[in-house]
Scaffold this motif. Structure first.
Motif, PDB file in Angstrom:
ATOM      1  N   ASN A 262       6.851  38.936 -12.310  1.00  0.00           N
ATOM      2  CA  ASN A 262       5.635  39.710 -12.172  1.00  0.00           C
ATOM      3  C   ASN A 262       6.099  41.034 -11.575  1.00  0.00           C
ATOM      4  OD1 ASN A 262       3.368  41.024 -10.995  1.00  0.00           O
ATOM      5  ND2 ASN A 262       2.279  39.097 -10.900  1.00  0.00           N
ATOM      6  N   PRO A 263       5.910  42.166 -12.279  1.00  0.00           N
ATOM      7  CA  PRO A 263       6.488  43.431 -11.833  1.00  0.00           C
ATOM      8  C   PRO A 263       5.714  44.142 -10.728  1.00  0.00           C
ATOM      9  CG  PRO A 263       5.267  43.791 -13.834  1.00  0.00           C
ATOM     10  CD  PRO A 263       5.214  42.317 -13.560  1.00  0.00           C
ATOM     11  N   THR A 264       4.765  43.464 -10.109  1.00  0.00           N
ATOM     12  CA  THR A 264       3.975  44.082  -9.049  1.00  0.00           C
ATOM     13  C   THR A 264       4.734  43.989  -7.731  1.00  0.00           C
ATOM     14  OG1 THR A 264       1.974  43.360 -10.189  1.00  0.00           O
ATOM     15  CG2 THR A 264       1.729  44.093  -7.918  1.00  0.00           C
ATOM     16  N   CYS A 265       5.098  45.139  -7.177  1.00  0.00           N
ATOM     17  CA  CYS A 265       5.835  45.185  -5.918  1.00  0.00           C
ATOM     18  C   CYS A 265       5.019  44.487  -4.843  1.00  0.00           C
ATOM     19  CB  CYS A 265       6.117  46.624  -5.519  1.00  0.00           C
ATOM     20  SG  CYS A 265       7.018  46.771  -3.948  1.00  0.00           S
ATOM     21  N   THR A 266       5.663  43.642  -4.074  1.00  0.00           N
ATOM     22  CA  THR A 266       4.964  42.884  -3.047  1.00  0.00           C
ATOM     23  C   THR A 266       4.694  43.719  -1.798  1.00  0.00           C
ATOM     24  OG1 THR A 266       7.080  42.029  -2.208  1.00  0.00           O
ATOM     25  CG2 THR A 266       5.905  40.690  -3.851  1.00  0.00           C
ATOM     26  N   HIS A 267       5.170  44.948  -1.765  1.00  0.00           N
ATOM     27  CA  HIS A 267       4.923  45.814  -0.618  1.00  0.00           C
ATOM     28  C   HIS A 267       3.586  46.538  -0.736  1.00  0.00           C
ATOM     29  CE1 HIS A 267       5.544  49.876   1.413  1.00  0.00           C
ATOM     30  NE2 HIS A 267       5.435  49.023   2.408  1.00  0.00           N
ATOM     31  N   LYS A 268       3.402  47.307  -1.806  1.00  0.00           N
ATOM     32  CA  LYS A 268       2.167  48.082  -1.957  1.00  0.00           C
ATOM     33  C   LYS A 268       1.546  47.990  -3.338  1.00  0.00           C
ATOM     34  CE  LYS A 268       1.708  50.148   2.071  1.00  0.00           C
ATOM     35  NZ  LYS A 268       0.548  50.111   2.922  1.00  0.00           N
ATOM     36  N   GLY A 269       2.104  47.148  -4.218  1.00  0.00           N
ATOM     37  CA  GLY A 269       1.471  46.910  -5.507  1.00  0.00           C
ATOM     38  C   GLY A 269       1.863  47.832  -6.645  1.00  0.00           C
ATOM     39  N   CYS A 270       2.864  48.674  -6.456  1.00  0.00           N
ATOM     40  CA  CYS A 270       3.331  49.519  -7.561  1.00  0.00           C
ATOM     41  C   CYS A 270       4.076  48.651  -8.575  1.00  0.00           C
ATOM     42  CB  CYS A 270       4.270  50.598  -7.034  1.00  0.00           C
ATOM     43  SG  CYS A 270       3.489  51.735  -5.871  1.00  0.00           S
ATOM     44  N   THR A 271       4.272  49.171  -9.778  1.00  0.00           N
ATOM     45  CA  THR A 271       5.002  48.437 -10.809  1.00  0.00           C
ATOM     46  C   THR A 271       6.482  48.763 -10.707  1.00  0.00           C
ATOM     47  OG1 THR A 271       3.082  48.463 -12.268  1.00  0.00           O
ATOM     48  CG2 THR A 271       5.213  48.035 -13.292  1.00  0.00           C
ATOM     49  N   VAL A 272       7.304  47.737 -10.493  1.00  0.00           N
ATOM     50  CA  VAL A 272       8.745  47.937 -10.371  1.00  0.00           C
ATOM     51  C   VAL A 272       9.363  48.238 -11.736  1.00  0.00           C
ATOM     52  CG1 VAL A 272       8.931  46.463  -8.334  1.00  0.00           C
ATOM     53  CG2 VAL A 272       9.327  45.484 -10.584  1.00  0.00           C
ATOM     54  N   ALA A 273      10.507  48.887 -11.707  1.00  0.00           N
ATOM     55  CA  ALA A 273      11.239  49.213 -12.930  1.00  0.00           C
ATOM     56  C   ALA A 273      12.576  48.473 -12.919  1.00  0.00           C
ATOM     57  CB  ALA A 273      11.476  50.719 -13.011  1.00  0.00           C
ATOM     58  N   TRP A 274      13.029  48.067 -14.092  1.00  0.00           N
ATOM     59  CA  TRP A 274      14.319  47.393 -14.235  1.00  0.00           C
ATOM     60  C   TRP A 274      15.397  48.442 -14.372  1.00  0.00           C
ATOM     61  CZ3 TRP A 274      17.184  43.443 -13.370  1.00  0.00           C
ATOM     62  CH2 TRP A 274      18.319  43.171 -14.125  1.00  0.00           C
ATOM     63  N   LYS A 275      16.422  48.363 -13.534  1.00  0.00           N
ATOM     64  CA  LYS A 275      17.585  49.250 -13.596  1.00  0.00           C
ATOM     65  C   LYS A 275      18.746  48.412 -14.113  1.00  0.00           C
ATOM     66  CE  LYS A 275      15.280  52.628 -11.845  1.00  0.00           C
ATOM     67  NZ  LYS A 275      14.843  53.730 -12.649  1.00  0.00           N
ATOM     68  N   ALA A 276      18.977  48.497 -15.428  1.00  0.00           N
ATOM     69  CA  ALA A 276      19.964  47.632 -16.084  1.00  0.00           C
ATOM     70  C   ALA A 276      21.372  47.830 -15.541  1.00  0.00           C
ATOM     71  CB  ALA A 276      19.943  47.866 -17.590  1.00  0.00           C
ATOM     72  N   GLU A 277      21.749  49.083 -15.285  1.00  0.00           N
ATOM     73  CA  GLU A 277      23.114  49.355 -14.817  1.00  0.00           C
ATOM     74  C   GLU A 277      23.387  48.715 -13.450  1.00  0.00           C
ATOM     75  OE1 GLU A 277      20.307  52.365 -13.431  1.00  0.00           O
ATOM     76  OE2 GLU A 277      20.784  51.709 -15.453  1.00  0.00           O
ATOM     77  N   ALA A 278      22.374  48.654 -12.594  1.00  0.00           N
ATOM     78  CA  ALA A 278      22.525  48.053 -11.271  1.00  0.00           C
ATOM     79  C   ALA A 278      22.090  46.586 -11.253  1.00  0.00           C
ATOM     80  CB  ALA A 278      21.719  48.844 -10.252  1.00  0.00           C
ATOM     81  N   LYS A 279      21.477  46.125 -12.334  1.00  0.00           N
ATOM     82  CA  LYS A 279      20.953  44.767 -12.454  1.00  0.00           C
ATOM     83  C   LYS A 279      20.009  44.422 -11.294  1.00  0.00           C
ATOM     84  CE  LYS A 279      24.281  42.644 -15.495  1.00  0.00           C
ATOM     85  NZ  LYS A 279      23.566  42.783 -16.720  1.00  0.00           N
ATOM     86  N   LYS A 280      18.995  45.303 -11.118  1.00  0.00           N
ATOM     87  CA  LYS A 280      17.992  45.048 -10.094  1.00  0.00           C
ATOM     88  C   LYS A 280      16.677  45.729 -10.462  1.00  0.00           C
ATOM     89  CE  LYS A 280      19.872  48.678  -7.144  1.00  0.00           C
ATOM     90  NZ  LYS A 280      20.483  48.940  -5.851  1.00  0.00           N
ATOM     91  N   PHE A 281      15.615  45.284  -9.814  1.00  0.00           N
ATOM     92  CA  PHE A 281      14.293  45.866  -9.981  1.00  0.00           C
ATOM     93  C   PHE A 281      14.066  46.816  -8.806  1.00  0.00           C
ATOM     94  CE2 PHE A 281      14.156  41.629 -11.879  1.00  0.00           C
ATOM     95  CZ  PHE A 281      13.641  41.900 -13.138  1.00  0.00           C
ATOM     96  N   VAL A 282      13.556  48.025  -9.108  1.00  0.00           N
ATOM     97  CA  VAL A 282      13.357  49.033  -8.072  1.00  0.00           C
ATOM     98  C   VAL A 282      11.915  49.523  -8.112  1.00  0.00           C
ATOM     99  CG1 VAL A 282      14.097  51.287  -7.209  1.00  0.00           C
ATOM    100  CG2 VAL A 282      15.774  49.744  -8.243  1.00  0.00           C
ATOM    101  N   CYS A 283      11.302  49.608  -6.926  1.00  0.00           N
ATOM    102  CA  CYS A 283       9.941  50.123  -6.823  1.00  0.00           C
ATOM    103  C   CYS A 283      10.000  51.642  -6.711  1.00  0.00           C
ATOM    104  CB  CYS A 283       9.242  49.541  -5.605  1.00  0.00           C
ATOM    105  SG  CYS A 283       7.573  50.191  -5.396  1.00  0.00           S
ATOM    106  N   PRO A 284       9.310  52.364  -7.611  1.00  0.00           N
ATOM    107  CA  PRO A 284       9.347  53.824  -7.577  1.00  0.00           C
ATOM    108  C   PRO A 284       8.528  54.418  -6.422  1.00  0.00           C
ATOM    109  CG  PRO A 284       7.838  53.094  -9.277  1.00  0.00           C
ATOM    110  CD  PRO A 284       8.499  51.869  -8.724  1.00  0.00           C
ATOM    111  N   CYS A 285       7.670  53.642  -5.804  1.00  0.00           N
ATOM    112  CA  CYS A 285       6.794  54.178  -4.751  1.00  0.00           C
ATOM    113  C   CYS A 285       7.477  54.289  -3.390  1.00  0.00           C
ATOM    114  CB  CYS A 285       5.546  53.318  -4.624  1.00  0.00           C
ATOM    115  SG  CYS A 285       4.535  53.331  -6.113  1.00  0.00           S
ATOM    116  N   HIS A 286       8.147  53.226  -2.962  1.00  0.00           N
ATOM    117  CA  HIS A 286       8.730  53.224  -1.623  1.00  0.00           C
ATOM    118  C   HIS A 286      10.188  52.776  -1.595  1.00  0.00           C
ATOM    119  CE1 HIS A 286       4.321  52.845  -0.950  1.00  0.00           C
ATOM    120  NE2 HIS A 286       4.596  53.863  -0.146  1.00  0.00           N
ATOM    121  N   GLY A 287      10.801  52.565  -2.770  1.00  0.00           N
ATOM    122  CA  GLY A 287      12.226  52.266  -2.828  1.00  0.00           C
ATOM    123  C   GLY A 287      12.625  50.824  -2.573  1.00  0.00           C
TER     124      GLY A 287
END
Length: 135
Positions: free
Chosen positions: A75-100
């Motif tokens: 579920n791509p909803t960030c558990t911090h503030k509800g923004c939609t996380v993005a997949w960063k394939a090169e780093a193999k992780k999900f990153v929230c664009p709102c608060h990092g």
């Protein structure tokens, strides 16, 4: 037999006869939550290596292809503030664009401010469809 005893037995019989129906209704609801749900098609997944479905029957789902035939769904909803996380394939992780906030491939928090993991789902390809199931 007294009238009161007769009415009690009839009432008890009605309750007992409705019990299997109630059990069956509860059982159906539980098995429905384990069914696989189609969230998109393989063509869309292959275009960018990820597939976002914000309107699936189980809520928003982001499916990423981490390597050939290895799908990860969250579920791509960030558990911090509800923004939609993005997949960063090169780093193999999900990153929230709102608060990092950062999440690992397993949905677990790697970098705060988030403290709760992303909800994860089982994912697979069936024919030309990408399907997920609540785990």
């Amino acid at each position: 037999m007294k009238r009161r005893d007769f009415i009690n037995w009839v009432g008890l019989g009605l309750i007992a006869s409705s019990l299997p129906v109630a059990i069956a209704a509860c059982s159906s609801a539980q098995t429905a939550s384990t069914d696989w749900q189609t969230v998109g098609n393989v063509t869309d997944l292959d275009k960018s290596g990820q597939l976002l479905n914000e309107n699936s029957s189980i809520g928003p789902v982001l499916v990423v292809d981490t390597s050939k035939e290895n799908l990860v769904a969250v579920n791509p909803t960030c558990t911090h503030k509800g923004c939609t996380v993005a997949w960063k394939a090169e780093a193999k992780k999900f990153v929230c664009p709102c608060h990092g906030a950062e999440y690992g491939i397993d949905g677990k928090v790697q970098k705060e401010p988030a403290t709760q993991p992303l909800k994860t789902y089982a994912a697979k390809i069936e024919g030309s469809s990408v399907v997920v199931r609540q785990s």
